[in-house]
Design an enzyme around this catalytic site. Structure first.
Site, PDB file in Angstrom:
ATOM      1  N   LYS A 102       0.228  -8.265  13.232  1.00 27.37           N
ATOM      2  CA  LYS A 102      -0.775  -7.237  13.774  1.00 27.37           C
ATOM      3  C   LYS A 102      -2.065  -8.053  13.128  1.00 27.37           C
ATOM      4  CE  LYS A 102      -1.738  -3.630  16.343  1.00 27.37           C
ATOM      5  NZ  LYS A 102      -1.111  -3.125  17.652  1.00 27.37           N
TER       6      LYS A 102
HETATM    7  P1  NAD Z   1      -8.767   0.873  23.692  1.00 22.69           P
HETATM    8  O1  NAD Z   1      -9.975   0.199  23.096  1.00 22.69           O
HETATM    9  O2  NAD Z   1      -8.905   0.488  25.079  1.00 22.69           O
HETATM   10  O3  NAD Z   1      -9.277   2.549  23.940  1.00 22.69           O
HETATM   11  C1  NAD Z   1      -9.509   3.324  22.692  1.00 22.69           C
HETATM   12  C2  NAD Z   1      -9.774   4.768  23.269  1.00 22.69           C
HETATM   13  O4  NAD Z   1      -9.884   5.570  21.901  1.00 22.69           O
HETATM   14  C3  NAD Z   1     -11.339   4.810  23.622  1.00 22.69           C
HETATM   15  O5  NAD Z   1     -11.477   5.497  24.696  1.00 22.69           O
HETATM   16  C4  NAD Z   1     -12.131   5.042  22.484  1.00 22.69           C
HETATM   17  O6  NAD Z   1     -13.314   5.780  22.850  1.00 22.69           O
HETATM   18  C5  NAD Z   1     -10.967   6.189  22.024  1.00 22.69           C
HETATM   19  N1  NAD Z   1     -11.525   6.411  20.562  1.00 22.69           N
HETATM   20  C6  NAD Z   1     -11.736   5.449  19.595  1.00 22.69           C
HETATM   21  N2  NAD Z   1     -12.021   6.246  18.150  1.00 22.69           N
HETATM   22  C7  NAD Z   1     -11.989   7.483  18.822  1.00 22.69           C
HETATM   23  C8  NAD Z   1     -12.293   8.603  17.887  1.00 22.69           C
HETATM   24  N3  NAD Z   1     -12.421   8.582  16.655  1.00 22.69           N
HETATM   25  N4  NAD Z   1     -11.920   9.914  18.601  1.00 22.69           N
HETATM   26  C9  NAD Z   1     -11.450  10.086  19.812  1.00 22.69           C
HETATM   27  N5  NAD Z   1     -11.382   8.930  20.538  1.00 22.69           N
HETATM   28  C10 NAD Z   1     -11.561   7.815  20.206  1.00 22.69           C
HETATM   29  O7  NAD Z   1      -7.557   0.852  22.936  1.00 22.69           O
HETATM   30  P2  NAD Z   1      -6.274   0.905  23.519  1.00 22.69           P
HETATM   31  O8  NAD Z   1      -5.613  -0.207  23.796  1.00 22.69           O
HETATM   32  O9  NAD Z   1      -6.043   1.876  24.756  1.00 22.69           O
HETATM   33  O10 NAD Z   1      -5.419   1.543  22.514  1.00 22.69           O
HETATM   34  C11 NAD Z   1      -5.173   2.895  22.134  1.00 22.69           C
HETATM   35  C12 NAD Z   1      -4.248   3.184  21.020  1.00 22.69           C
HETATM   36  O11 NAD Z   1      -2.870   2.696  21.645  1.00 22.69           O
HETATM   37  C13 NAD Z   1      -4.425   2.531  19.715  1.00 22.69           C
HETATM   38  O12 NAD Z   1      -3.570   3.320  18.902  1.00 22.69           O
HETATM   39  C14 NAD Z   1      -3.380   1.212  19.944  1.00 22.69           C
HETATM   40  O13 NAD Z   1      -2.886   0.751  18.697  1.00 22.69           O
HETATM   41  C15 NAD Z   1      -2.182   1.874  20.721  1.00 22.69           C
HETATM   42  N6  NAD Z   1      -1.423   0.721  21.511  1.00 22.69           N
HETATM   43  C16 NAD Z   1      -2.066  -0.039  22.492  1.00 22.69           C
HETATM   44  C17 NAD Z   1      -1.449  -0.920  23.144  1.00 22.69           C
HETATM   45  C18 NAD Z   1      -1.851  -1.653  24.266  1.00 22.69           C
HETATM   46  O14 NAD Z   1      -1.064  -2.368  25.029  1.00 22.69           O
HETATM   47  N7  NAD Z   1      -3.271  -1.894  24.449  1.00 22.69           N
HETATM   48  C19 NAD Z   1       0.131  -0.879  22.947  1.00 22.69           C
HETATM   49  C20 NAD Z   1       0.565  -0.264  22.103  1.00 22.69           C
HETATM   50  C21 NAD Z   1      -0.030   0.561  21.460  1.00 22.69           C
END
Ligand code: NAD
Length: 410
Positions: A102
């Site tokens: 990561k």
């Molecule tokens: P992203 O950047 O597309 O979206 C993140 C979202 O979280 C946004 O809506 C943002 O406004 C919100 N956010 C950020 N800070 C916040 C806060 N303090 N309070 C409330 N909301 C908040 O990211 P993503 O890819 O959707 O990732 C989200 C989670 O899923 C992360 O924990 C990431 O590690 C995990 N994840 C993502 C993937 C992937 O394929 N993208 C895979 C596995 C896990």
């Protein structure tokens, strides 16, 4: 506890169930490599922008290391360590031929122009290109990174090593990305929930109520799939605040609103709700899909959902995990629930290496199979060993990584 300590707390809980020796424990916990690099670039106004980039490679016993890149001001070495080790256990839970990694850059991308974002990304690749690669370490999207960022990574890496689409996944479909990758984490999370509901005899998604924190890639796609299946998404929040409608939000209209307004707030026909209130809303299923560490000792007693679907990475601190378990809340763990993203990333990588493309039906069917088989194994271990789903998932993962390590020879 730091992020890495939290993951290791869960690791040790499972290691005790397995009777692992202290030496083996230490060996499996210890990361393979930690890298911290300078990512300075010239900003559009001619000034110097200095940022720090990280890549932690945790374990490579089961294959090339795999894990996302996050662009966020809170990114640091400890966060990358915790998330990299989670990736090792996650790829093992869904039995992908990968290890875990990561990384990211400590930067607020909202303050950069698109050209600045591109320069920062390319500079980062320049600094780490010799430690990533299609058979070494394959980055992917995470918070605040997307298909465009992955395209720049592929292009920059290819300047050093020749044409290399398989160096990164989550690319645009027009640039050797995979169909279904963008939706994969949200879709996989909903598949995970369906597996659990069927096994627990707890009905289906239809008619259940959901509160979802985070409306980015993972949260917005999870909402769309829940809505499609007749689930009622009654509250959603992002970093700017949340919206609520007890009758169920119109998810397609909310997606459109969020695309235009760049936030869910102000969605017509809804009332505002804070992130704190959303987490303790009276719903059937709570879906954390934003950042880690949101369910804590301070709010876990107030969570009213009976199921927590961990779409985000590390949303539940160990204290909260114990409190939720004591209250009989089913916590479906991140290293299984959000593994849909890395699973379809694996399909993308496999397509790139074979120079062949799969149709979306095949991708989604294979994704379901991986989520189902992972659940069957972890549910069996949970029953046999009388442990939580999270501990069971770690037991399965540690067993696979440990056996591979021993067979390869230390
Ligand atoms: P992203 O950047 O597309 O979206 C993140 C979202 O979280 C946004 O809506 C943002 O406004 C919100 N956010 C950020 N800070 C916040 C806060 N303090 N309070 C409330 N909301 C908040 O990211 P993503 O890819 O959707 O990732 C989200 C989670 O899923 C992360 O924990 C990431 O590690 C995990 N994840 C993502 C993937 C992937 O394929 N993208 C895979 C596995 C896990």
């Amino acid at each position: 506890m730091s992020g890495f300590e939290e993951v290791n707390y869960y690791f040790r809980k499972a290691a005790r169930v397995m009777d692992l020796s202290a030496n083996v424990e230490r060996m499996l916990i210890t990361p393979y490599r930690e890298v911290k690099v300078d990512v300075s670039v010239t900003l559009d106004n001619g000034e110097l922008g200095t940022f720090i980039g990280y890549r932690v490679q945790h374990d490579k016993s089961r294959g090339p290391m795999k894990g996302g890149l996050r662009y966020h001001p809170t990114v640091d070495l400890d966060e990358a360590l915790g998330l990299a080790s989670l990736m090792t256990w996650k790829t093992a839970v869904v039995n992908l031929p990968y290890g875990g990694a990561k990384g990211g850059i400590a930067v607020d991308p909202a303050r950069l122009s698109p050209r600045e974002l591109e320069r920062v990304t390319r500079r980062f690749v320049e600094q780490i290109h010799d430690i990533i690669g299609p058979h070494t370490d394959i980055p992917a999207p995470d918070v605040n990174t997307n298909a465009q960022v992955m395209a720049w990574i592929m292009d920059e890496y290819s300047k050093f090593h020749g044409f290399s689409p398989a160096v990164v996944t989550g690319k645009p479909v027009d640039l050797f990305g995979s169909k279904g990758r963008e939706e994969a984490t949200g879709r996989g999370a909903v598949f995970a929930l369906e597996e659990y509901l069927a096994d627990a005899g707890a009905g289906e998604v239809r008619g259940k109520t959901f509160a979802v924190q985070g409306f980015g890639n993972v949260g917005s796609w999870a909402c769309r799939f829940l809505h499609e299946r007749g689930g009622k998404v009654v509250a959603v929040a992002d970093s700017r605040g949340g919206v609520r409608n007890p009758e169920g939000l119109d998810v397609p209209a909310l997606v459109e609103h969020a695309r235009r307004a760049r936030t869910v707030t102000g969605f017509p026909g809804s009332d505002p709700i804070s992130n704190e209130a959303l987490l303790v809303l009276d719903v059937d299923v709570l879906v954390p899909a934003a950042l880690g560490g949101v369910l804590t000792r301070a709010n876990a007693r107030d969570v009213r959902a009976r199921i927590v679907l961990e779409a985000a990475n590390a949303p539940t601190t160990p204290e909260a995990d114990e409190l939720l378990a004591a209250r009989g809340v089913a916590v479906l763990p991140d290293i299984w629930v959000n593994a849909g993203g890395v699973t379809v990333s694996y399909f993308e990588w496999a397509q790139n290496i074979q120079q062949f493309t799969w149709e979306e039906d095949k991708i989604n069917a294979e994704l379901r199979r991986h989520m189902r088989e992972a659940y069957a194994t972890l549910a069996r271990v949970a029953r046999e060993r009388k442990v939580s789903f999270r501990t069971a998932a770690f037991v399965v993962a540690i067993g696979r990584v440990g056996r591979a390590t021993v067979l390869r020879g230390v």
